[in-house]
Design a protein around this motif. Structure first.
Motif, PDB file in Angstrom:
ATOM      1  N   ALA A 102       0.638  -1.033   0.000  1.00  0.00           N
ATOM      2  CA  ALA A 102      -0.038   0.057  -0.055  1.00  0.00           C
ATOM      3  C   ALA A 102       0.886   1.331   0.078  1.00  0.00           C
ATOM      4  CB  ALA A 102      -0.976  -0.019   1.288  1.00  0.00           C
ATOM      5  N   LEU A 103       1.747   1.275   1.015  1.00  0.00           N
ATOM      6  CA  LEU A 103       2.480   2.698   1.019  1.00  0.00           C
ATOM      7  C   LEU A 103       3.477   2.862   0.114  1.00  0.00           C
ATOM      8  CD1 LEU A 103       3.478   2.693   4.825  1.00  0.00           C
ATOM      9  CD2 LEU A 103       1.719   4.090   3.792  1.00  0.00           C
ATOM     10  N   PRO A 104       4.236   2.146  -0.663  1.00  0.00           N
ATOM     11  CA  PRO A 104       5.025   2.202  -1.777  1.00  0.00           C
ATOM     12  C   PRO A 104       4.104   2.699  -2.892  1.00  0.00           C
ATOM     13  CG  PRO A 104       5.455   0.092  -1.233  1.00  0.00           C
ATOM     14  CD  PRO A 104       4.629   0.606   0.060  1.00  0.00           C
ATOM     15  N   SER A 105       2.955   1.958  -3.114  1.00  0.00           N
ATOM     16  CA  SER A 105       1.818   2.142  -4.290  1.00  0.00           C
ATOM     17  C   SER A 105       1.421   3.665  -4.284  1.00  0.00           C
ATOM     18  CB  SER A 105       0.665   1.260  -4.288  1.00  0.00           C
ATOM     19  OG  SER A 105       1.510   0.016  -4.272  1.00  0.00           O
ATOM     20  N   ILE A 106       1.090   3.839  -2.971  1.00  0.00           N
ATOM     21  CA  ILE A 106       0.355   5.331  -2.886  1.00  0.00           C
ATOM     22  C   ILE A 106       1.432   6.427  -3.151  1.00  0.00           C
ATOM     23  CG2 ILE A 106      -0.740   7.176  -1.290  1.00  0.00           C
ATOM     24  CD1 ILE A 106      -1.794   4.580   0.297  1.00  0.00           C
ATOM     25  N   ALA A 107       2.652   5.960  -2.421  1.00  0.00           N
ATOM     26  CA  ALA A 107       3.785   7.043  -2.489  1.00  0.00           C
ATOM     27  C   ALA A 107       4.287   7.267  -4.065  1.00  0.00           C
ATOM     28  CB  ALA A 107       4.939   6.466  -1.886  1.00  0.00           C
ATOM     29  N   SER A 108       4.193   6.246  -5.060  1.00  0.00           N
ATOM     30  CA  SER A 108       4.513   6.271  -6.218  1.00  0.00           C
ATOM     31  C   SER A 108       3.731   7.091  -7.372  1.00  0.00           C
ATOM     32  CB  SER A 108       4.769   4.696  -6.896  1.00  0.00           C
ATOM     33  OG  SER A 108       3.201   4.396  -7.083  1.00  0.00           O
ATOM     34  N   VAL A 109       2.378   7.498  -6.689  1.00  0.00           N
ATOM     35  CA  VAL A 109       1.468   8.174  -7.411  1.00  0.00           C
ATOM     36  C   VAL A 109       0.956   9.552  -6.762  1.00  0.00           C
ATOM     37  CG1 VAL A 109       0.430   6.267  -9.044  1.00  0.00           C
ATOM     38  CG2 VAL A 109      -0.360   6.842  -6.596  1.00  0.00           C
ATOM     39  N   SER A 110       1.914  10.094  -5.704  1.00  0.00           N
ATOM     40  CA  SER A 110       1.749  11.189  -5.179  1.00  0.00           C
ATOM     41  C   SER A 110       2.966  11.702  -4.540  1.00  0.00           C
ATOM     42  CB  SER A 110       0.761  11.056  -4.134  1.00  0.00           C
ATOM     43  OG  SER A 110       1.377  10.188  -3.107  1.00  0.00           O
ATOM     44  N   ARG A 111       2.640  12.937  -3.689  1.00  0.00           N
ATOM     45  CA  ARG A 111       3.687  13.628  -2.964  1.00  0.00           C
ATOM     46  C   ARG A 111       3.231  13.147  -1.426  1.00  0.00           C
ATOM     47  NH1 ARG A 111       3.226  17.711  -7.000  1.00  0.00           N
ATOM     48  NH2 ARG A 111       5.347  18.088  -8.062  1.00  0.00           N
ATOM     49  N   LEU A 112       4.138  12.426  -0.852  1.00  0.00           N
ATOM     50  CA  LEU A 112       3.874  11.936   0.246  1.00  0.00           C
ATOM     51  C   LEU A 112       4.759  12.039   1.522  1.00  0.00           C
ATOM     52  CD1 LEU A 112       2.336   8.131   1.070  1.00  0.00           C
ATOM     53  CD2 LEU A 112       4.561   8.916   2.248  1.00  0.00           C
ATOM     54  N   THR A 113       4.384  12.314   2.534  1.00  0.00           N
ATOM     55  CA  THR A 113       5.190  12.605   3.652  1.00  0.00           C
ATOM     56  C   THR A 113       4.735  11.789   5.005  1.00  0.00           C
ATOM     57  OG1 THR A 113       5.612  14.757   3.235  1.00  0.00           O
ATOM     58  CG2 THR A 113       6.218  14.234   5.206  1.00  0.00           C
ATOM     59  N   ARG A 155      -1.383  12.954  -9.665  1.00  0.00           N
ATOM     60  CA  ARG A 155      -0.696  14.077 -10.570  1.00  0.00           C
ATOM     61  C   ARG A 155       0.073  13.734 -11.602  1.00  0.00           C
ATOM     62  NH1 ARG A 155      -0.763  19.172  -9.287  1.00  0.00           N
ATOM     63  NH2 ARG A 155      -2.697  18.762  -8.192  1.00  0.00           N
ATOM     64  N   ASN A 156       0.962  12.489 -11.392  1.00  0.00           N
ATOM     65  CA  ASN A 156       1.793  11.903 -12.410  1.00  0.00           C
ATOM     66  C   ASN A 156       1.187  10.736 -13.331  1.00  0.00           C
ATOM     67  OD1 ASN A 156       1.820  10.261 -10.096  1.00  0.00           O
ATOM     68  ND2 ASN A 156       3.516   9.266 -10.720  1.00  0.00           N
ATOM     69  N   THR A 157       0.117  10.585 -13.230  1.00  0.00           N
ATOM     70  CA  THR A 157      -0.783   9.486 -13.934  1.00  0.00           C
ATOM     71  C   THR A 157      -2.179  10.181 -14.414  1.00  0.00           C
ATOM     72  OG1 THR A 157      -1.565   8.422 -11.898  1.00  0.00           O
ATOM     73  CG2 THR A 157       0.168   7.280 -12.644  1.00  0.00           C
ATOM     74  N   PRO A 158      -2.082  10.770 -15.487  1.00  0.00           N
ATOM     75  CA  PRO A 158      -3.227  11.549 -16.011  1.00  0.00           C
ATOM     76  C   PRO A 158      -4.294  10.740 -16.243  1.00  0.00           C
ATOM     77  CG  PRO A 158      -1.123  12.470 -16.896  1.00  0.00           C
ATOM     78  CD  PRO A 158      -0.793  11.314 -16.302  1.00  0.00           C
ATOM     79  N   ALA A 159      -4.262   9.242 -16.728  1.00  0.00           N
ATOM     80  CA  ALA A 159      -5.133   8.684 -16.990  1.00  0.00           C
ATOM     81  C   ALA A 159      -5.928   8.298 -15.667  1.00  0.00           C
ATOM     82  CB  ALA A 159      -4.402   7.264 -17.524  1.00  0.00           C
ATOM     83  N   ARG A 160      -5.178   7.925 -14.648  1.00  0.00           N
ATOM     84  CA  ARG A 160      -5.984   7.716 -13.462  1.00  0.00           C
ATOM     85  C   ARG A 160      -6.761   8.884 -12.955  1.00  0.00           C
ATOM     86  NH1 ARG A 160      -5.228   2.831 -12.505  1.00  0.00           N
ATOM     87  NH2 ARG A 160      -7.173   2.621 -11.229  1.00  0.00           N
ATOM     88  N   LEU A 161      -6.263  10.213 -13.096  1.00  0.00           N
ATOM     89  CA  LEU A 161      -7.043  11.266 -12.772  1.00  0.00           C
ATOM     90  C   LEU A 161      -8.148  11.472 -13.343  1.00  0.00           C
ATOM     91  CD1 LEU A 161      -5.960  13.599 -10.978  1.00  0.00           C
ATOM     92  CD2 LEU A 161      -5.001  14.821 -12.617  1.00  0.00           C
ATOM     93  N   LYS A 162      -8.121  11.059 -14.784  1.00  0.00           N
ATOM     94  CA  LYS A 162      -9.494  11.272 -15.407  1.00  0.00           C
ATOM     95  C   LYS A 162     -10.724  10.034 -14.848  1.00  0.00           C
ATOM     96  CE  LYS A 162      -9.024  10.193 -19.990  1.00  0.00           C
ATOM     97  NZ  LYS A 162      -7.665  10.275 -20.719  1.00  0.00           N
ATOM     98  N   PHE A 163     -10.303   9.223 -14.334  1.00  0.00           N
ATOM     99  CA  PHE A 163     -11.223   8.420 -13.911  1.00  0.00           C
ATOM    100  C   PHE A 163     -12.021   8.962 -12.572  1.00  0.00           C
ATOM    101  CE2 PHE A 163      -9.504   5.074 -16.399  1.00  0.00           C
ATOM    102  CZ  PHE A 163     -10.619   4.602 -16.918  1.00  0.00           C
ATOM    103  N   LEU A 164     -11.337   9.869 -11.828  1.00  0.00           N
ATOM    104  CA  LEU A 164     -11.904  10.523 -10.471  1.00  0.00           C
ATOM    105  C   LEU A 164     -13.294  11.370 -10.764  1.00  0.00           C
ATOM    106  CD1 LEU A 164      -8.936  11.682  -8.525  1.00  0.00           C
ATOM    107  CD2 LEU A 164     -10.359   9.396  -8.512  1.00  0.00           C
TER     108      LEU A 164
END
Ligand code: ADP
Ligand code: MG
Length: 598
Positions: A102-113, A155-164
């Motif tokens: 979960a964490l690496p997946s979320i981190a790969s598609v966002s700015r995560l702290t 933000r780095n995966t526009p295709a996913r963004l479109k599905f929101l």
């Protein structure tokens, strides 16, 4: 021709992004994973904040046991988990997470702290990543537990963004997931702040009912009943709704297996079957059911977001849940209004075993509803009657006239329009013979339902309205306020006029001419509780409630009168729910049954 020679292992950031596609579909799935991690860390308080439906920012902060500074970067950048070491551990699993993705997946598609502190430390440690790459790390002041901030999701995966979906829809999903998790963890406090507005606050150690009161209308929560049953291996707890508050959508059904929220067809089937006979085929009850079983009894590793599971012993689970729900249902069955026999619970239907005590004449049978309506309409000062002679009254008069016309038909003996009435069987079916000597069986409830439905529909749907002398005031629960916004136009079109300046109070100034004061109130309540969503639904519901029931003895006059009216009714072969009203057996059918035909 494609060239497969260039096979290579995907770079880890790409691997993570692909995994993210499965685990994190939208902001609410991020929240779900982060709450699960907090609960796995034994948190008793989880605080969540979202901005812009979770797309701009998500914060999940807990008071759990935290992570060592060295473990933070590991947990965030590669499949790392503290929860299992061997595949067999899955059979003993008591945590939510185990895949470490979960964490690496979320981190790969966002700015995560993510910042965390373990007990007895004076300082916490924090790691920041941008789309999977560590950009900063170091000490951070922190008192307890762990926080994760997720910004700019997808933000780095526009295709996913479109599905929101729209921000409001995504916010609602986030809210729903917090509710869903909150119901199974009463020993944990939850708060959700959405766009700086406090949206959920569940203190620690609330009861299930208390939490549900924040989520569902009082009309539903007032009638919830607890479920509790156990055998050697399984334990079932939770609450279920009364059949009276059943609704058209299955959105108030929550199942948990070992506190994990699941969507499961088997559990749904067990639930619905327990209600069978007390619900119409398109209705769903409300239920929150928590099933606790030994971990080895279920495979949770069958769905990326772990929303589905597979039971090892489907039959046992089915009958255990079915029985458990049924036990609760039958405990309050006596307080329910009688339903037609074919819609009744199978066990303990005293009405049918002893039908004589409910003997009523046809006139009386249809009257109680009217009397009750009247009594309610006039009894209290806040229940003013409509100003003028109304169409609602006309509607009732017409209904009464169905009954008084019986004088005529009773004179004409047993013959109505070529049909000879032979009698009533099983206090439910009317037996008739027609001119061709065919045998006709009529379901008395279904026939009356069709008659009333037709009557309501033809007299009730012109959108004309009657003004009320005093406004009808309805207090609205937050869920009802949302619903009202959705159905405002629909209600206005039907003839309702109302204000809801103060959001929690609906002030109704006019109602459709066809309805009495009480009917209008019932309609609004049902519509706000999402039980009905059209006038047609209303007519069906009213017809079903007011029609004579199975199990009621009909005198000959009453039966003849019913048949006579039914014959004149359009679409008379099916009731408004689509069940057959009459069954015909021809001479040849009978001959076949008696094996007289070669
Ligand atoms: P999983 O939950 O499947 O192990 P995650 O990627 O969700 O995988 O988390 C990786 C690891 O990070 C967990 O195994 C756990 O050790 C640690 N972790 C994550 N969130 C928290 C938290 N809120 N508190 C303490 N530890 C956490
Ligand atoms: Mg996890």
């Amino acid at each position: 021709m494609s060239d497969f020679s260039n096979i290579h292992v995907l770079p880890s950031d790409l691997q993570n992004q692909i995994a993210a596609g499965e685990v994190v579909e939208r902001p609410s799935s991020v929240i779900k994973e982060l709450i699960e991690n907090s609960l796995d860390a034994k948190a008793t308080e989880v605080h969540i904040e979202i901005d812009g439906g979770g797309q701009n920012r998500i914060l999940v902060q807990d008071n759990g046991h935290g992570l060592e500074p060295d473990d933070l970067p590991k947990a965030l950048t590669r499949h790392a988990t503290s929860k299992i070491a061997r595949i067999e551990d899955l059979n003993q699993l008591s945590s939510f997470g185990f895949r470490g993705e979960a964490l690496p997946s979320i981190a790969s598609v966002s700015r995560l702290t993510m910042g965390s502190i373990v007990p007895n430390q004076t300082e916490g440690f924090q790691v920041s990543l941008e789309f999977g790459k560590i950009v900063d790390q170091g000490p951070v002041p922190l008192r307890q537990g762990t926080y994760v901030t997720v910004r700019d999701l997808f933000r780095n995966t526009p295709a996913r963004l479109k599905f929101l979906k729209k921000t409001a829809t995504e916010s609602k999903r986030c809210l729903d997931i917090v509710y869903k998790m909150g119901l199974a963890h009463l020993d944990c406090a939850f708060t959700l702040i959405s766009n700086e507005k406090n949206t959920v606050s569940f203190p620690k150690d609330q009861s299930l009912e208390e939490r549900l009161q924040h989520m569902w209308p009082g009309q539903i929560t007032d009638k919830l009943r607890p479920v509790s049953s156990s055998n050697k291996d399984f334990h079932l707890s939770g609450v279920i709704g009364s059949p009276e508050t059943a609704q058209g959508r299955a959105d108030r059904i929550f199942f948990y297996v070992n506190t994990r929220p699941v969507q499961d067809k088997l559990l749904l089937a067990a639930l619905r079957q327990a209600y069978s006979g007390s619900l119409l085929s398109r209705e769903y009850p409300q239920a929150v059911l928590l099933l606790d079983i030994p971990p080895r009894e279920a495979d949770i590793n069958v769905h990326p977001a772990k929303a589905e599971i597979r039971f090892r012993n489907e039959k046992d689970i089915f009958s255990f849940v079915h029985q458990g729900v049924k036990a609760t249902l039958s405990s309050y069955q006596s307080s329910l209004s009688p339903l037609p026999a074919h819609e009744h619970f199978q066990s303990g239907n005293t009405e049918r075993q002893n039908p004589r005590h409910t003997f009523q004449t046809f006139e009386n049978i249809s009257q109680p509803y009217l009397k009750e309506t009247r009594a309610k309409s006039y009894s209290t000062p806040d229940n003013p009657s409509p100003l003028s002679e109304t169409k609602g009254d006309n509607l009732q008069k017409e209904k009464i006239s169905i009954q008084s016309s019986s004088k005529i038909s009773s004179d004409s003996q047993n013959n109505i329009s070529g049909l000879i009435y032979l009698g009533q069987v099983s206090y439910c079916y009317l037996l008739l013979k027609d001119q061709r000597q065919d045998l006709l069986l009529l379901d008395q409830h279904a026939a009356h339902e069709r008659i009333l439905y037709h009557l309501f529909k033809t007299t009730g749907e012109d959108g004309s309205q009657q003004l009320l002398a005093l406004p009808m005031e309805l207090y609205l629960h937050p869920a009802e306020q949302n619903r009202l916004e959705q159905i405002t136009t629909f209600l206005r079109r039907l003839g309702f006029s109302f204000d809801f300046d103060q959001k929690s109070l609906m002030s109704v100034k006019a109602i459709p001419s066809a309805l009495t004061w009480q009917q209008a109130k019932d309609f609004l309540k049902a519509a706000l509780a999402e039980q009905i969503s059209s006038m047609d639904d209303l007519w069906t519901l009213m017809a079903c409630r007011q029609a004579i029931k199975a199990g009621q003895s009909l005198a000959r006059d009453e039966a003849l009168n019913l048949i006579e009216t039914w014959i004149k009714t359009p679409e008379r072969d099916y009731c408004p729910h689509g069940r057959p009203v009459s069954i015909r057996m021809t001479t040849s059918d009978l001959e076949k049954m008696f094996k007289r035909q070669s």
